[in-house]
Structures are given as structure tokens and as C-alpha cells.
Design an enzyme around this catalytic site. Structure first.
Site, PDB file in Angstrom:
ATOM      1  N   ASP A  47      -7.816 -13.880  10.415  1.00 18.46           N
ATOM      2  CA  ASP A  47      -7.681 -15.339  10.507  1.00 18.46           C
ATOM      3  C   ASP A  47      -7.089 -15.761  11.852  1.00 18.46           C
ATOM      4  O   ASP A  47      -7.653 -16.600  12.565  1.00 18.46           O
ATOM      5  CB  ASP A  47      -6.780 -15.858   9.382  1.00 18.46           C
ATOM      6  CG  ASP A  47      -7.564 -16.322   8.163  1.00 18.46           C
ATOM      7  OD1 ASP A  47      -8.709 -16.777   8.339  1.00 18.46           O
ATOM      8  OD2 ASP A  47      -7.040 -16.236   7.052  1.00 18.46           O
ATOM      9  N   GLU A  70      -7.225 -24.053   9.974  1.00 17.71           N
ATOM     10  CA  GLU A  70      -6.439 -23.727   8.785  1.00 17.71           C
ATOM     11  C   GLU A  70      -5.075 -23.143   9.129  1.00 17.71           C
ATOM     12  O   GLU A  70      -4.089 -23.391   8.434  1.00 17.71           O
ATOM     13  CB  GLU A  70      -7.223 -22.737   7.913  1.00 17.71           C
ATOM     14  CG  GLU A  70      -6.577 -22.469   6.575  1.00 17.71           C
ATOM     15  CD  GLU A  70      -7.494 -21.712   5.636  1.00 17.71           C
ATOM     16  OE1 GLU A  70      -7.080 -21.501   4.476  1.00 17.71           O
ATOM     17  OE2 GLU A  70      -8.600 -21.342   6.050  1.00 17.71           O
ATOM     18  N   ASP A 135     -12.944 -22.881  10.461  1.00 16.03           N
ATOM     19  CA  ASP A 135     -12.420 -22.001   9.417  1.00 16.03           C
ATOM     20  C   ASP A 135     -12.687 -20.578   9.899  1.00 16.03           C
ATOM     21  O   ASP A 135     -13.826 -20.110   9.855  1.00 16.03           O
ATOM     22  CB  ASP A 135     -13.101 -22.263   8.080  1.00 16.03           C
ATOM     23  CG  ASP A 135     -12.342 -21.629   6.919  1.00 16.03           C
ATOM     24  OD1 ASP A 135     -11.577 -20.677   7.169  1.00 16.03           O
ATOM     25  OD2 ASP A 135     -12.525 -22.064   5.766  1.00 16.03           O
ATOM     26  N   ASP A 138     -13.666 -17.811   6.105  1.00 17.89           N
ATOM     27  CA  ASP A 138     -13.811 -18.503   4.832  1.00 17.89           C
ATOM     28  C   ASP A 138     -14.341 -17.514   3.799  1.00 17.89           C
ATOM     29  O   ASP A 138     -15.418 -16.939   3.975  1.00 17.89           O
ATOM     30  CB  ASP A 138     -14.784 -19.679   4.960  1.00 17.89           C
ATOM     31  CG  ASP A 138     -14.963 -20.408   3.640  1.00 17.89           C
ATOM     32  OD1 ASP A 138     -13.961 -20.931   3.130  1.00 17.89           O
ATOM     33  OD2 ASP A 138     -16.100 -20.427   3.121  1.00 17.89           O
ATOM     34  N   THR A 140     -11.801 -15.282   1.843  1.00 21.30           N
ATOM     35  CA  THR A 140     -10.917 -14.138   2.125  1.00 21.30           C
ATOM     36  C   THR A 140     -11.001 -13.055   1.044  1.00 21.30           C
ATOM     37  O   THR A 140     -10.902 -11.865   1.356  1.00 21.30           O
ATOM     38  CB  THR A 140      -9.458 -14.611   2.277  1.00 21.30           C
ATOM     39  OG1 THR A 140      -9.074 -15.373   1.118  1.00 21.30           O
ATOM     40  CG2 THR A 140      -9.309 -15.487   3.505  1.00 21.30           C
ATOM     41  N   SER A 262     -16.939 -21.086   0.300  1.00 21.69           N
ATOM     42  CA  SER A 262     -17.475 -22.456   0.312  1.00 21.69           C
ATOM     43  C   SER A 262     -18.657 -22.578   1.265  1.00 21.69           C
ATOM     44  O   SER A 262     -19.691 -23.165   0.937  1.00 21.69           O
ATOM     45  CB  SER A 262     -16.385 -23.450   0.728  1.00 21.69           C
ATOM     46  OG  SER A 262     -15.337 -23.481  -0.201  1.00 21.69           O
ATOM     47  N   ARG A 279     -18.982 -29.776  -7.321  1.00 21.31           N
ATOM     48  CA  ARG A 279     -17.556 -29.525  -7.531  1.00 21.31           C
ATOM     49  C   ARG A 279     -16.937 -30.742  -8.199  1.00 21.31           C
ATOM     50  O   ARG A 279     -16.989 -31.853  -7.648  1.00 21.31           O
ATOM     51  CB  ARG A 279     -16.845 -29.225  -6.211  1.00 21.31           C
ATOM     52  CG  ARG A 279     -15.341 -29.020  -6.363  1.00 21.31           C
ATOM     53  CD  ARG A 279     -14.690 -28.634  -5.045  1.00 21.31           C
ATOM     54  NE  ARG A 279     -13.247 -28.521  -5.200  1.00 21.31           N
ATOM     55  CZ  ARG A 279     -12.380 -29.520  -5.005  1.00 21.31           C
ATOM     56  NH1 ARG A 279     -12.828 -30.717  -4.645  1.00 21.31           N
ATOM     57  NH2 ARG A 279     -11.091 -29.338  -5.177  1.00 21.31           N
ATOM     58  N   ASP A 292     -13.413 -26.562   5.124  1.00 26.49           N
ATOM     59  CA  ASP A 292     -14.200 -25.851   4.118  1.00 26.49           C
ATOM     60  C   ASP A 292     -15.646 -26.347   4.044  1.00 26.49           C
ATOM     61  O   ASP A 292     -16.479 -25.729   3.353  1.00 26.49           O
ATOM     62  CB  ASP A 292     -13.564 -26.002   2.732  1.00 26.49           C
ATOM     63  CG  ASP A 292     -12.328 -25.139   2.565  1.00 26.49           C
ATOM     64  OD1 ASP A 292     -12.277 -24.071   3.194  1.00 26.49           O
ATOM     65  OD2 ASP A 292     -11.421 -25.527   1.814  1.00 26.49           O
TER      66      ASP A 292
END
Length: 351
Positions: A47, A70, A135, A138, A140, A262, A279, A292
């Protein structure tokens, strides 16, 4: 506006490829046993390292642009050992093609690395100007398993997506299907990118110069509602019982295609056999983060998709770090989006 983004697109594609190489190096270390996946250390390193490389590349050419990402560098400032491991990885990650690598700026020292990370982690976004949303890893949980994850970078101007680049370093499309466990274990997977009103392209990712891309044709979905494939995951933060009930009203199967990341769910809609994702948040105070979804939504809509919230409103990327002007999500092929949305509204209204 979009026609002026050739430099931004090329730079973003190179930056995503370089960051993807870094994430693959971390995965290789896990597989060789030099990093343990019993804790979150590999994800943390990937990350921070990927965010550093993404922001450094863009900031070096567009120093007045802002970022929303993030991660902030606070954890690295409090952990010298972790910080040094990230720095070693950042220093050692290069593109094999010298001309392409020369396009990408890298931090000169640890302090600059930390400041670059904070440009994203402490960025606020907003309604005006050029904001890069990223991100770095994305998905993880699936990243640690060696399955699907994404490296995402998007440019938003005055609150609207204009450029999206998505690196999918583990992606292998088999028989027209995208699945978490269909993995490119030897190569670098695929990259998708799009510019507003210019369509979406896909290319194989490599280690050097960008490889040739091909256009993705705008799809025409002629499926009946009962034949639609939902893309979701049983552990995602959504009201699955209501989604399942909506699917039953359509006559469609649920659960459908299980994808954790995502961004990779949008890839399943673009390159795979997925038709829609939905969602329904667990509460009225639950909102998604901009990173995301930014970029992947553009990649999807440029291939004939439509994305709104559950009230039919366009997604507003100008509100900050969270999508507080939108509740829920419906992403579907344009031809069926309106029909599905009307059913969703009716069911949610009736509780």
C-alpha cells in the site's frame, strides 16, 4: 476537456504499471517466505510503496494537482523498520525500459516519500480543480492469497471523472469470465484505461514500455432480466438479503459471481460475464470512499455501462473523501439499468 489528456493518460498508465510491479515484488517475497502473510505487513508495505510511486509520478509533472488516497504516512513515521522496508522497495522498483522509466519521478529520500504519501492520505478532494484519486491496493484480502486485486488511479476535474487507469496484476480472463481465482501467476495481468468520451482500452501489462492496447467495443446487452449475472461478494458490506430478494424479483440467480475487490467487480462487468453490481448499505450513514470507485466507473460507462446510486442520481466525486451525496450503488449495462432501478426503488420503498 478530455481531448487534452493524452499526457496525463500516458503518464498515469506508466505510473500504474510501475506501482503494479512493486505489488508483484511484495507478493513474490510472500511466496518465497521472506515476508509472512500471517499479519498485514505485506499489504501495508505494498500500500505505502504503491501510493508513493503513483503520487510521485503525477506530482513530478503536475505539481499543482491535488490527491486523495487511502494511506497517510503516520504509521511509517512511528515505525522506522517498516519505513525502511517501504523505502527500499520504492528505491528498487523501476521500469525495464529506460525511456519509459525516465518519465516517472521518484522520491529523493525518505522524508520526501513520507510527504508524498501524505499528499494522498491527508488530501481532502473537493468540487473544483484537478484531483487524482488512488487506491494503491484494492482487495487486500485477495491480494494476500495471490488472487485478484487492483491498482487504481483516476483524474477527477471539477468533481467529474475524466480519466481512469486500472492495473489488474493477477488478472487472467478465462472463457470470458473474471474470477478471483483465475490468476495470471507468471505475468503482470492486464491494464484497463479510459478517457471521458474516448472509450476504454485494455492491454497486457509488462515490465517495461507500455504494450499495445486494443479498444473495448461498447457492449449491447440483450439478456432478459432473469439471465442477468450479479457481481458481489458474500462478505461485502451490503444488505445481502435485500439484494437477494431483488434478484428473485428479477428472476435472476443470487449469489452470482463472487469478486472481493471493488474495482475488480467493475472489471467483471467490462471484460467478464457480469451484468450488474448492487450495494445496499447497512445504514443510512454508511458511505463508500471515493477511491473505491473513481476511475473504474468511467472505464465501465465508456463501454456502455451506467452507474447511479439507488435513487438514480449520478455519483458525485466532488464531495471529498466519502461519497456522502450518494446512498448505495447500482452499476449495470445501460440497456437494463433503468428497469432494474425501478424494481430496486419499489422494493426499498416498501421496506
Amino acid at each position: 476537456m478530455a481531448s487534452t489528456l493524452s499526457t496525463e493518460r500516458y503518464l498515469a498508465e506508466l505510473a500504474v504499471q510501475r506501482a503494479s510491479i512493486l505489488t508483484k515484488k511484495v507478493l513474490s517475497s510472500v511466496n518465497k517466505g521472506s515476508l509472512s502473510k500471517s499479519d498485514s505487513t505485506p499489504v501495508t508495505i505494498a500500500d505505502f510503496g504503491a501510493q508513493t510511486l503513483l503520487i510521485s509520478a503525477i506530482h513530478g509533472v503536475f505539481p499543482f494537482d491535488t490527491f486523495v488516497g487511502e494511506e497517510s504516512a503516520d504509521a511509517l513515521r512511528n515505525d522506522e523498520k517498516l519505513c525502511n522496508r517501504v523505502w527500499e522497495l520504492v528505491q528498487s522498483t523501476r521500469l525495464e525500459d529506460e525511456e519509459s522509466d525516465a518519465m516517472l519521478v521518484s522520491p529523493k529520500d525518505v522524508e520526501e516519500m513520507l510527504k508524498l504519501i501524505d499528499l494522498g492520505g491527508k488530501g481532502k478532494g473537493g468540487r473544483e480543480g484537478r484531483v487524482w484519486m488512488l487506491d494503491p491496493v484494492d482487495g487486500t484480502a485477495t491480494f494476500l492469497k495471490g488472487e485478484q486485486y487492483a491498482v487504481s488511479l483516476a483524474l477527477v476535474i471539477d468533481g467529474k471523472e475524466v480519466l481512469g487507469v486500472l492495473g489488474c496484476p493477477s488478472l487472467k480472463v478465462l472463457s470470458g469470465q473474471v474470477r478471483d481465482n483465475f490468476v495470471d501467476s507468471e505475468g503482470m495481468g492486464l491494464m484497463l484505461s479510459a478517457v471521458k468520451d474516448k472509450g476504454t482500452v485494455v492491454r497486457t501489462m509488462g515490465q517495461g514500455a507500455l504494450l499495445p492496447a486494443r479498444n473495448i467495443e461498447r457492449g449491447s446487452n440483450h439478456k432478459k432480466l432473469r439471465d442477468l449475472h450479479f457481481v458481489d461478494h458474500k462478505d461485502s458490506k451490503s444488505q445481502h438479503e435485500k439484494v437477494r430478494y431483488i434478484a428473485s424479483e428479477l428472476g435472476a440467480k443470487h449469489p452470482g459471481i463472487e469478486i472481493w475487490s471493488s474495482h475488480m467487480r467493475y472489471v467483471a462487468l467490462v471484460l467478464g460475464d457480469g451484468d450488474l453490481q448492487m450495494r445496499i448499505p447497512l445504514g443510512r450513514d454508511r458511505f463508500s470512499y471515493v477511491w473505491d470507485h473513481a476511475g473504474s466507473q468511467l472505464i465501465f460507462t465508456e463501454t456502455g455501462g451506467k452507474v447511479t446510486d439507488l435513487e438514480g442520481r449520478d455519483i458525485d466525486f466532488g464531495v471529498g473523501r466519502e461519497l456522502t451525496n450518494n446512498w448505495g450503488l447500482l452499476a449495470a449495462k445501460d440497456r437494463v439499468h433503468g428497469q432494474v432501478l425501478e424494481i430496486v426503488k419499489r422494493i426499498l420503498k416498501n421496506g
